[in-house]
Design an enzyme around this catalytic site. Structure first.
Site, PDB file in Angstrom:
ATOM      1  N   TYR A  81       1.504 106.420 109.107  1.00  0.00           N
ATOM      2  CA  TYR A  81       2.078 105.309 108.325  1.00  0.00           C
ATOM      3  C   TYR A  81       3.467 104.949 108.871  1.00  0.00           C
ATOM      4  CZ  TYR A  81       4.140 102.923 104.247  1.00  0.00           C
ATOM      5  OH  TYR A  81       4.763 102.018 103.422  1.00  0.00           O
ATOM      6  N   LYS A  94       5.104 101.474 110.671  1.00  0.00           N
ATOM      7  CA  LYS A  94       6.264 100.730 110.171  1.00  0.00           C
ATOM      8  C   LYS A  94       7.362 100.655 111.244  1.00  0.00           C
ATOM      9  CE  LYS A  94       4.439  99.797 106.151  1.00  0.00           C
ATOM     10  NZ  LYS A  94       3.988  98.435 105.837  1.00  0.00           N
TER      11      LYS A  94
HETATM   12  P1  NAP Z   1      -0.402  98.845  96.761  1.00  0.00           P
HETATM   13  O1  NAP Z   1      -0.002  98.669  95.334  1.00  0.00           O
HETATM   14  O2  NAP Z   1      -1.217 100.003  97.172  1.00  0.00           O
HETATM   15  O3  NAP Z   1      -1.103  97.487  97.246  1.00  0.00           O
HETATM   16  C1  NAP Z   1      -1.614  97.385  98.533  1.00  0.00           C
HETATM   17  C2  NAP Z   1      -2.002  95.948  98.741  1.00  0.00           C
HETATM   18  O4  NAP Z   1      -2.469  95.824 100.086  1.00  0.00           O
HETATM   19  C3  NAP Z   1      -3.102  95.515  97.815  1.00  0.00           C
HETATM   20  O5  NAP Z   1      -2.846  94.207  97.356  1.00  0.00           O
HETATM   21  C4  NAP Z   1      -4.342  95.523  98.713  1.00  0.00           C
HETATM   22  O6  NAP Z   1      -5.289  94.539  98.360  1.00  0.00           O
HETATM   23  C5  NAP Z   1      -3.725  95.172 100.052  1.00  0.00           C
HETATM   24  N1  NAP Z   1      -4.569  95.603 101.145  1.00  0.00           N
HETATM   25  C6  NAP Z   1      -4.826  96.863 101.562  1.00  0.00           C
HETATM   26  N2  NAP Z   1      -5.665  96.849 102.612  1.00  0.00           N
HETATM   27  C7  NAP Z   1      -5.935  95.548 102.863  1.00  0.00           C
HETATM   28  C8  NAP Z   1      -6.724  94.883 103.818  1.00  0.00           C
HETATM   29  N3  NAP Z   1      -7.414  95.563 104.741  1.00  0.00           N
HETATM   30  N4  NAP Z   1      -6.757  93.530 103.797  1.00  0.00           N
HETATM   31  C9  NAP Z   1      -6.076  92.831 102.873  1.00  0.00           C
HETATM   32  N5  NAP Z   1      -5.309  93.415 101.928  1.00  0.00           N
HETATM   33  C10 NAP Z   1      -5.248  94.750 101.927  1.00  0.00           C
HETATM   34  O7  NAP Z   1       0.872  98.915  97.704  1.00  0.00           O
HETATM   35  P2  NAP Z   1       2.330  98.305  97.607  1.00  0.00           P
HETATM   36  O8  NAP Z   1       3.230  99.428  97.252  1.00  0.00           O
HETATM   37  O9  NAP Z   1       2.380  97.069  96.816  1.00  0.00           O
HETATM   38  O10 NAP Z   1       2.548  98.010  99.159  1.00  0.00           O
HETATM   39  C11 NAP Z   1       2.673  96.718  99.688  1.00  0.00           C
HETATM   40  C12 NAP Z   1       3.416  96.821 101.021  1.00  0.00           C
HETATM   41  O11 NAP Z   1       4.704  97.378 100.787  1.00  0.00           O
HETATM   42  C13 NAP Z   1       2.718  97.741 102.029  1.00  0.00           C
HETATM   43  O12 NAP Z   1       2.807  97.194 103.316  1.00  0.00           O
HETATM   44  C14 NAP Z   1       3.536  99.019 101.938  1.00  0.00           C
HETATM   45  O13 NAP Z   1       3.488  99.767 103.126  1.00  0.00           O
HETATM   46  C15 NAP Z   1       4.914  98.462 101.669  1.00  0.00           C
HETATM   47  N6  NAP Z   1       5.823  99.438 101.060  1.00  0.00           N
HETATM   48  C16 NAP Z   1       5.613  99.934  99.817  1.00  0.00           C
HETATM   49  C17 NAP Z   1       6.522 100.847  99.289  1.00  0.00           C
HETATM   50  C18 NAP Z   1       6.399 101.426  97.918  1.00  0.00           C
HETATM   51  O14 NAP Z   1       7.223 102.302  97.572  1.00  0.00           O
HETATM   52  N7  NAP Z   1       5.454 101.016  97.100  1.00  0.00           N
HETATM   53  C19 NAP Z   1       7.627 101.252 100.037  1.00  0.00           C
HETATM   54  C20 NAP Z   1       7.790 100.734 101.312  1.00  0.00           C
HETATM   55  C21 NAP Z   1       6.893  99.827 101.806  1.00  0.00           C
HETATM   56  P3  NAP Z   1      -6.737  94.911  97.719  1.00  0.00           P
HETATM   57  O15 NAP Z   1      -6.464  95.693  96.475  1.00  0.00           O
HETATM   58  O16 NAP Z   1      -7.343  93.564  97.473  1.00  0.00           O
HETATM   59  O17 NAP Z   1      -7.470  95.689  98.774  1.00  0.00           O
END
Ligand code: NAP
Length: 250
Positions: A155, A159
């Protein structure tokens, strides 16, 4: 409203950070393509919420790791709203796996969703944006673009790669008036980390590393996305904004 007449695509916008970004862009007047891969009902709910407050939005199913599905996402923006100005590469996956147990399958899957998909979707989006005189590409990266994370090496590698993707695309697309920037969130409470943050001791360990002493909320990311999507950031490109309560300082 800062994004009046703008058209945005947000990947993975049914849940979590993507949902907040979609709602944030719509609040500023953008029409939003709400992409999802599996969460159809959640994506439709985001669309309904935007429409209920007078905004414009359409949901589109597509798996970002399937390059053959990218055309459908771009076409949805052009067919419904006749232009494309903003792409937010938000969709991402994080699999917990110690380095000594890591598998090629996890490598291929994570790189396909987190890096290869956004790279080629950006290419398709940029082709369209050039026809409309420019645009904004916003990559949702992570503090783990610079801070290694135990048991999530793959992961973190995606990034770190996303940071170089942001800089490289910014270099090539500047002459087309397309800005490419990243937002690197810290610990934001979503489905991605809800379980691990609820394990005994974990929340306190994470909070101890955050100078602001609170876990981030999805809305914390939306403000930075609106800024990077708006004309206010026209001279910002190749940059990463850390939205992390100071996490990378410790
Ligand atoms: P999340 O709640 O797990 O949501 C993940 C999202 O990605 C969902 O909307 C999912 O859609 C979508 N997704 C996953 N695989 C996909 C695919 N193959 N095609 C299209 N959509 C896909 O995660 P989140 O925390 O909101 O994360 C969003 C972004 O922020 C990510 O890039 C993550 O790395 C980044 N991020 C998050 C955090 C954190 O603390 N939460 C910190 C740093 C960075 P479906 O449900 O429709 O599959």
């Amino acid at each position: 409203m800062r994004l009046q007449n703008r058209v945005a695509i947000v990947t993975g916008a049914g849940r979590g950070i993507g949902r907040a970004i979609a709602l944030g862009l719509a609040r500023e007047g953008a029409a939003v393509i709400v992409n999802y891969s599996r969460s159809a009902a959640a994506a439709e709910e985001v669309v309904s919420t935007i429409r209920a407050s007078g905004g414009r939005a359409v949901a589109v199913q597509a798996d970002v790791k399937e390059l053959s599905e990218h055309g459908r996402v771009i076409a949805t923006a052009l067919e419904h709203f006749s232009r494309l100005d903003i792409l937010v590469n938000n969709a991402g996956v994080e699999i917990h796996e110690a380095f000594l147990k890591a598998t090629p399958e996890t490598w291929d899957f994570t790189l396909a969703v987190n890096l290869k998909g956004p790279y080629f979707l950006s290419q398709k989006a940029a082709e369209a944006m050039i026809r409309f005189g420019g645009g904004k590409i916003i990559n949702i990266s992570s503090v783990h673009d610079v801070v290694p994370l135990r048991n999530r090496a793959i992961y973190s590698i995606t990034k770190g790669g996303m940071m170089m993707m942001t800089k490289s695309l910014a270099l090539e697309l500047g002459e087309h008036r397309i800005n490419v920037n990243s937002i690197s969130p810290g610990a934001i409470l979503t489905d991605m980390n809800r379980k691990s943050l609820s394990e005994p001791g974990n929340l306190d360990r994470v909070l101890a590393k955050i100078p602001w002493k609170r876990i981030g909320e999805i809305e914390d990311i939306a403000g930075a996305a609106v800024f990077l999507a708006s004309a206010e950031s026209d001279y910002v490109t190749g940059a990463t904004i850390y939205v992390d309560g100071g996490l990378i300082l410790t």
